[in-house]
Motif scaffolding. Structure first.
Motif, mmCIF file in Angstrom:
data_model
loop_
_atom_site.group_PDB
_atom_site.id
_atom_site.type_symbol
_atom_site.label_atom_id
_atom_site.label_comp_id
_atom_site.label_asym_id
_atom_site.label_seq_id
_atom_site.Cartn_x
_atom_site.Cartn_y
_atom_site.Cartn_z
ATOM 1 N N ASN A 1 0.369 -1.857 2.956
ATOM 2 C CA ASN A 1 1.472 -2.813 2.875
ATOM 3 C C ASN A 1 2.231 -2.559 1.581
ATOM 4 O O ASN A 1 1.903 -1.642 0.828
ATOM 5 N N ALA A 2 3.217 -3.381 1.324
ATOM 6 C CA ALA A 2 4.072 -3.149 0.151
ATOM 7 C C ALA A 2 3.288 -3.261 -1.149
ATOM 8 O O ALA A 2 3.541 -2.517 -2.102
ATOM 9 N N ASP A 3 2.335 -4.182 -1.224
ATOM 10 C CA ASP A 3 1.559 -4.337 -2.456
ATOM 11 C C ASP A 3 0.639 -3.143 -2.705
ATOM 12 O O ASP A 3 0.484 -2.698 -3.837
ATOM 13 N N LYS A 4 0.019 -2.625 -1.642
ATOM 14 C CA LYS A 4 -0.869 -1.474 -1.819
ATOM 15 C C LYS A 4 -0.099 -0.202 -2.158
ATOM 16 O O LYS A 4 -0.622 0.674 -2.828
ATOM 17 N N ASN A 5 1.127 -0.090 -1.672
ATOM 18 C CA ASN A 5 1.922 1.110 -1.935
ATOM 19 C C ASN A 5 2.775 0.996 -3.192
ATOM 20 O O ASN A 5 3.519 1.910 -3.506
ATOM 21 N N SER A 6 2.690 -0.113 -3.898
ATOM 22 C CA SER A 6 3.520 -0.282 -5.099
ATOM 23 C C SER A 6 2.936 0.520 -6.258
ATOM 24 O O SER A 6 1.767 0.897 -6.261
ATOM 25 N N TYR B 1 1.371 1.164 -9.761
ATOM 26 C CA TYR B 1 0.471 0.397 -10.608
ATOM 27 C C TYR B 1 -0.031 1.205 -11.799
ATOM 28 O O TYR B 1 -0.586 0.654 -12.707
#
Length: 124
Positions: free
Chosen positions: A41-46, A48
């Protein structure tokens, strides 16, 4: 004629190593797909770690501080790599080795103070 049976243990070792490494690499991926934990999802692919989006135009500009921090990390990582063999061989090198390392550490401390004063370690 060469007796190739001497190479059989090496061949067996290579087959076992290839099999184990394949299991170590592909088994977690298969388990993740089967258990449903592979849900990007967008959070995992952001981003970091690097601080800027990874999937955009490769010619985009980004802050040079990433390079400065990386270079400083490499410098102080190499310092740690030089300290271990120095500490092990200190009984052989004696006072000359100790003095040389103190000069080296002093140069690194001056470099760190300079980078700190110039703001290379400040993050906004």
């Amino acid at each position: 004629m060469t007796d190739l049976s001497q190479y059989l243990p090496i061949l067996i070792f290579l087959v076992i190593a290839l099999g184990l490494s394949s299991v170590i690499v592909f088994l977690p991926m298969g388990v993740a797909r089967l258990t449903g934990t592979h849900q990007p999802n967008a959070d995992k692919n952001s981003e970091y770690e690097c601080g800027f989006p990874a999937f955009e135009d490769p010619r985009s500009q980004f802050d040079v501080r990433f390079y400065l921090v990386a270079i400083l990390f490499i410098i102080f990582d190499l310092e740690a790599a030089f300290l271990f063999p120095w500490a092990v061989s200190l009984d052989v090198t004696g006072w000359a080795g100790w003095l040389t390392m103190m000069v080296f550490l002093g140069e690194l401390a001056i470099g760190l103070a300079y980078a700190w004063k110039k703001g290379a370690l400040d993050w906004e």
